[in-house]
Design an enzyme around this catalytic site. Structure first.
Site, mmCIF file in Angstrom:
data_model
loop_
_atom_site.group_PDB
_atom_site.id
_atom_site.type_symbol
_atom_site.label_atom_id
_atom_site.label_comp_id
_atom_site.label_asym_id
_atom_site.label_seq_id
_atom_site.Cartn_x
_atom_site.Cartn_y
_atom_site.Cartn_z
ATOM 1 N N ASP A 96 0.816 -1.215 0.000
ATOM 2 C CA ASP A 96 0.000 0.000 0.000
ATOM 3 C C ASP A 96 0.849 1.265 0.000
ATOM 4 O OD1 ASP A 96 -2.386 -1.616 0.278
ATOM 5 O OD2 ASP A 96 -1.824 -1.863 2.378
ATOM 6 N N GLU A 108 -11.371 -0.868 -3.409
ATOM 7 C CA GLU A 108 -10.683 -0.269 -2.275
ATOM 8 C C GLU A 108 -9.527 0.605 -2.762
ATOM 9 O OE1 GLU A 108 -9.752 -3.773 -0.121
ATOM 10 O OE2 GLU A 108 -8.056 -4.347 -1.387
#
Length: 336
Positions: free
Chosen positions: A52, A234
């Site tokens: 991420d 997401e």
């Protein structure tokens, strides 16, 4: 780190840094069947578990932040150039600074996901993150502040910033500042999926200059509607272009072997957003070199994208990659 109008949620990287320097050699661990280290499409720049990723430029130094790994709650690495070498820095959110609502994961450790750092108007730095709430047993969004981009960050209060209150997870916070200077918080909401069998969604929350105080009503920008998404969208990344807005997102399950990144476009901030067909980043669009590409961030000049991908088998370590972007109006194209 500065949030720049008209651009992405996290990354600030100069174009010259990537164009002028060759990609450095990487370790033998990066030569497995799921990817190669470099090509005319993608470069592996952090060859260790760094999920991420978000990369920003502070006074000529690149600061990269990533999900917890190796006993570090918020991973930080710095470099003078995007291609490295990247140097590991101390934990930006040490356990001594965690608020009491955060509980341990199954292994007894804090589980801090998808950090996002932005610079506020007063010069301080705001950290958004996802963590497990020990009371309602769900993932919630937290916030912390610091005077420097490396922290250590201190919590802004004793309670989460956003929480599903037992109705499902909220994760993947991201800051966005529009061209008019207004600030927003984006995040993934799984409450519909958990409570009513509906799809996950990307929400947009107007906030004050502090990045904390809600101003106005939230809106849903996008929902999971396609079979290949498996009910999951997401990791929102919002980009402002002259023609409108581009919302990048990751879809499917991160360790499925079918995780991918796509985008949707809208002439206005609040939508409606129209999804692009297919996938923008996938194992196929990256010539078979990177499996499960996602958790993306677009650089400040909108000419490069950073993202994670499997270094070995799905569910294992994920390194940080970078690829070039070109644009056809609101539509990004991988630069080859």
């Amino acid at each position: 780190m500065q949030r720049f109008p008209r651009y992405s949620r996290r990354a600030v990287i100069t174009t010259a840094a990537l164009a002028a320097l060759p990609c450095p050699p990487v370790s033998a661990r990066a030569t497995g069947p799921h990817h190669t280290a470099t090509s005319d499409v993608v470069h592996l720049v952090i060859d260790r578990d760094f999920p991420d990723p978000g990369v920003v430029d502070i006074a000529g130094v690149r600061w990269a932040y990533a999900t917890n790994s190796g006993g570090t709650n918020v991973q930080v690495a710095t470099a003078e150039d995007l291609t490295g070498p990247w140097r590991h820095q101390p934990d930006a959110l040490p356990s001594s600074n965690l608020p009491e609502w955060i509980g341990p994961d199954a292994q007894g450790h804090p589980n801090i996901w998808a950090p996002d750092v932005s610079r506020r108007d007063d010069g301080t730095f705001l950290l958004y993150y996802t963590a497990f709430h020990s009371g309602n047993r769900q993932q919630c969004l937290g916030a912390a502040v610091a005077d420097t981009p490396g922290g250590p960050f201190a919590p802004t209060g004793p309670q989460p910033l956003v929480c599903g209150a037992g109705r499902g997870d909220v994760i993947d916070p991201a800051a966005f500042v529009d061209s008019d200077g207004r600030r927003y918080l984006l995040y993934k909401d799984s409450r519909g999926a958990r409570a009513r069998g509906g799809p996950s969604a990307i929400r947009l929350r107007p906030v004050a200059a502090d990045g904390l105080t809600q101003q106005g009503s939230e809106v849903v920008l996008l929902r999971s509607t396609r079979p290949e998404e498996a009910g999951v969208i997401e990791a929102p990344t919002l980009v402002r272009r002259e023609q409108g807005y581009v919302l990048f997102y990751s879809a499917n399950t991160f360790d499925s072997g079918r995780y991918f990144t796509n985008y949707a476009t809208s002439p206005t901030l609040t939508g409606p957003y129209t999804k692009a067909p297919g996938a923008f980043l996938s194992k196929d669009t990256l010539d078979g070199q990177v499996a499960d590409p996602g958790g993306q961030d677009v650089v400040e000049d909108s000419e490069h994208i950073v993202f994670h991908g499997d270094l070995a088998a799905p569910g294992g370590p994920r390194g940080m990659y970078v690829a070039g972007l070109r644009w056809n109006g609101l539509h990004p194209v991988l630069a080859r």
